[in-house]
Design a protein around this motif. Structure first.
Motif, PDB file in Angstrom:
ATOM      1  N   MET A   1      70.546  24.148  68.470  1.00 27.97           N
ATOM      2  CA  MET A   1      71.497  24.555  69.615  1.00 27.97           C
ATOM      3  C   MET A   1      70.678  25.343  70.667  1.00 27.97           C
ATOM      4  O   MET A   1      69.785  25.883  70.615  1.00 27.97           O
ATOM      5  N   SER A   2      71.045  24.553  71.878  1.00 31.45           N
ATOM      6  CA  SER A   2      70.635  24.885  73.157  1.00 31.45           C
ATOM      7  C   SER A   2      71.239  26.223  73.502  1.00 31.45           C
ATOM      8  O   SER A   2      72.108  26.803  73.137  1.00 31.45           O
ATOM      9  N   SER A   3      70.226  26.938  74.513  1.00 35.07           N
ATOM     10  CA  SER A   3      70.644  28.338  74.819  1.00 35.07           C
ATOM     11  C   SER A   3      71.958  28.226  75.884  1.00 35.07           C
ATOM     12  O   SER A   3      72.809  29.381  75.857  1.00 35.07           O
ATOM     13  N   ASP A   4      72.184  27.291  76.459  1.00 36.10           N
ATOM     14  CA  ASP A   4      73.534  27.131  77.306  1.00 36.10           C
ATOM     15  C   ASP A   4      74.021  25.827  76.913  1.00 36.10           C
ATOM     16  O   ASP A   4      74.193  24.985  77.938  1.00 36.10           O
ATOM     17  N   PRO A   5      74.868  25.752  76.003  1.00 37.02           N
ATOM     18  CA  PRO A   5      75.692  24.349  75.651  1.00 37.02           C
ATOM     19  C   PRO A   5      76.778  24.257  76.579  1.00 37.02           C
ATOM     20  O   PRO A   5      77.445  25.184  76.989  1.00 37.02           O
ATOM     21  N   ALA A   6      77.211  22.896  76.660  1.00 34.22           N
ATOM     22  CA  ALA A   6      78.242  22.644  77.329  1.00 34.22           C
ATOM     23  C   ALA A   6      79.529  22.809  76.315  1.00 34.22           C
ATOM     24  O   ALA A   6      79.259  22.999  75.096  1.00 34.22           O
ATOM     25  N   PRO A   7      80.853  22.655  77.050  1.00 36.54           N
ATOM     26  CA  PRO A   7      81.924  22.916  76.205  1.00 36.54           C
ATOM     27  C   PRO A   7      82.080  21.976  75.318  1.00 36.54           C
ATOM     28  O   PRO A   7      82.330  22.109  74.040  1.00 36.54           O
ATOM     29  N   ASP A   8      81.727  20.678  75.514  1.00 35.67           N
ATOM     30  CA  ASP A   8      81.641  19.680  74.302  1.00 35.67           C
ATOM     31  C   ASP A   8      80.720  19.988  73.201  1.00 35.67           C
ATOM     32  O   ASP A   8      80.965  19.395  72.218  1.00 35.67           O
ATOM     33  N   GLU A   9      79.782  20.370  73.568  1.00 34.06           N
ATOM     34  CA  GLU A   9      78.587  20.671  72.376  1.00 34.06           C
ATOM     35  C   GLU A   9      79.039  21.922  71.667  1.00 34.06           C
ATOM     36  O   GLU A   9      79.065  21.901  70.523  1.00 34.06           O
ATOM     37  N   VAL A  10      79.815  22.970  72.184  1.00 35.22           N
ATOM     38  CA  VAL A  10      80.275  24.009  71.542  1.00 35.22           C
ATOM     39  C   VAL A  10      81.595  23.434  70.491  1.00 35.22           C
ATOM     40  O   VAL A  10      81.593  23.926  69.332  1.00 35.22           O
ATOM     41  N   LEU A  11      82.250  22.416  70.987  1.00 36.39           N
ATOM     42  CA  LEU A  11      83.193  21.780  70.114  1.00 36.39           C
ATOM     43  C   LEU A  11      82.847  21.075  68.904  1.00 36.39           C
ATOM     44  O   LEU A  11      83.270  21.021  67.823  1.00 36.39           O
ATOM     45  N   GLY A  12      81.447  20.456  69.381  1.00 40.38           N
ATOM     46  CA  GLY A  12      80.567  19.740  68.315  1.00 40.38           C
ATOM     47  C   GLY A  12      80.285  21.003  67.218  1.00 40.38           C
ATOM     48  O   GLY A  12      80.332  20.438  65.931  1.00 40.38           O
ATOM     49  N   TYR A  13      79.514  21.961  67.648  1.00 34.68           N
ATOM     50  CA  TYR A  13      79.388  23.144  66.812  1.00 34.68           C
ATOM     51  C   TYR A  13      80.505  23.599  65.802  1.00 34.68           C
ATOM     52  O   TYR A  13      80.546  23.645  64.458  1.00 34.68           O
ATOM     53  N   MET A  14      81.632  23.641  66.584  1.00 34.51           N
ATOM     54  CA  MET A  14      82.846  24.078  65.836  1.00 34.51           C
ATOM     55  C   MET A  14      83.318  22.929  64.553  1.00 34.51           C
ATOM     56  O   MET A  14      83.855  23.420  63.595  1.00 34.51           O
ATOM     57  N   LEU A  15      83.104  21.824  65.017  1.00 32.04           N
ATOM     58  CA  LEU A  15      83.532  20.829  64.164  1.00 32.04           C
ATOM     59  C   LEU A  15      82.393  20.575  63.019  1.00 32.04           C
ATOM     60  O   LEU A  15      83.065  20.484  61.769  1.00 32.04           O
ATOM     61  N   ILE A  16      81.253  20.958  63.121  1.00 30.58           N
ATOM     62  CA  ILE A  16      80.294  20.927  62.174  1.00 30.58           C
ATOM     63  C   ILE A  16      80.586  22.041  61.130  1.00 30.58           C
ATOM     64  O   ILE A  16      80.751  22.088  60.095  1.00 30.58           O
ATOM     65  N   PHE A  17      80.992  23.112  61.813  1.00 29.04           N
ATOM     66  CA  PHE A  17      81.250  24.425  61.032  1.00 29.04           C
ATOM     67  C   PHE A  17      82.462  24.157  60.309  1.00 29.04           C
ATOM     68  O   PHE A  17      82.770  24.500  59.074  1.00 29.04           O
ATOM     69  N   THR A  18      83.776  23.653  60.963  1.00 26.08           N
ATOM     70  CA  THR A  18      84.865  23.401  60.287  1.00 26.08           C
ATOM     71  C   THR A  18      84.723  22.301  59.055  1.00 26.08           C
ATOM     72  O   THR A  18      85.230  22.633  58.027  1.00 26.08           O
ATOM     73  N   GLY A  19      83.741  21.487  59.227  1.00 27.24           N
ATOM     74  CA  GLY A  19      83.551  20.302  58.208  1.00 27.24           C
ATOM     75  C   GLY A  19      82.749  21.061  57.049  1.00 27.24           C
ATOM     76  O   GLY A  19      82.865  20.539  56.249  1.00 27.24           O
ATOM     77  N   LEU A  20      82.157  22.162  57.162  1.00 26.17           N
ATOM     78  CA  LEU A  20      81.078  22.868  56.006  1.00 26.17           C
ATOM     79  C   LEU A  20      82.007  23.707  55.513  1.00 26.17           C
ATOM     80  O   LEU A  20      81.583  24.160  54.689  1.00 26.17           O
ATOM     81  N   GLN A  21      83.159  24.206  55.811  1.00 21.62           N
ATOM     82  CA  GLN A  21      84.017  25.242  55.072  1.00 21.62           C
ATOM     83  C   GLN A  21      84.379  24.612  53.924  1.00 21.62           C
ATOM     84  O   GLN A  21      84.879  25.561  53.022  1.00 21.62           O
ATOM     85  N   PHE A  22      84.270  23.367  53.396  1.00 20.43           N
ATOM     86  CA  PHE A  22      85.013  23.005  52.318  1.00 20.43           C
ATOM     87  C   PHE A  22      83.690  23.531  50.908  1.00 20.43           C
ATOM     88  O   PHE A  22      84.115  23.384  50.194  1.00 20.43           O
ATOM     89  N   ILE A  23      82.674  23.671  51.251  1.00 14.13           N
ATOM     90  CA  ILE A  23      81.481  23.771  50.436  1.00 14.13           C
ATOM     91  C   ILE A  23      81.899  24.868  49.574  1.00 14.13           C
ATOM     92  O   ILE A  23      81.644  24.879  48.085  1.00 14.13           O
ATOM     93  N   PRO A  24      82.291  26.141  50.047  1.00 15.45           N
ATOM     94  CA  PRO A  24      82.298  27.204  49.094  1.00 15.45           C
ATOM     95  C   PRO A  24      83.556  26.860  48.014  1.00 15.45           C
ATOM     96  O   PRO A  24      83.250  27.157  46.697  1.00 15.45           O
ATOM     97  N   TYR A  25      84.630  26.405  48.297  1.00 13.78           N
ATOM     98  CA  TYR A  25      85.638  26.340  47.458  1.00 13.78           C
ATOM     99  C   TYR A  25      85.377  24.903  46.269  1.00 13.78           C
ATOM    100  O   TYR A  25      85.839  24.853  45.337  1.00 13.78           O
TER     101      TYR A  25
END
Length: 140
Positions: A1-25
């Protein structure tokens, strides 16, 4: 994760975070149904009130986790195209509007992360941590 991400990079992080949310259940499904999680999936299709709850119905936090992932997925589907359309419409490449949309995307990521963590956590708790999920949900 860079210190100054672009908006599309932030959306990429959000996509990864949302994709990993299935693991607990999914872990809850495996833990509650033993080494054969398919049993729990198949028993979900059969109405048997005499059997104990299977799937994620047996743990309140697992149901909250599934609901939080569904909500984050829905929010992502609405927010991501809006960011891309804004960037296309305003030709955001190192212009002042780039900072505006980057701040909105980062705020969205932080609000969705706080919403998920405080709605689901602490794992094993029958109730979510009060007030914070609602405030972070409204923050987006």
């Amino acid at each position: 994760m860079s210190s100054d991400p672009a908006p599309d990079e932030v959306l990429g992080y959000m996509l990864i975070f949302t994709g990993l949310q299935f693991i607990p259940y999914i872990v809850a499904l495996v833990l509650m149904n033993g080494p054969n999680p398919i049993k729990g999936l198949l028993l979900n299709f059969v109405y048997r009130p005499d059997l104990p709850p299977v799937g994620i119905e047996g743990a309140a936090w697992a149901k909250r986790s599934a609901a939080a992932q569904k909500e984050n997925t829905t929010a992502m589907v609405i927010f991501a195209p809006a960011v891309f359309l804004y960037m296309i419409r305003h030709s955001c490449v190192d212009t002042p509007c780039y900072d505006d949309i980057k701040g909105a995307a980062m705020g969205f990521l932080i609000a969705r992360t706080v919403h998920y963590v405080f709605l689901v956590g602490p794992i094993g708790s029958p109730q979510p941590i009060p007030v914070i999920p609602t405030v972070s949900f409204l923050a987006r």
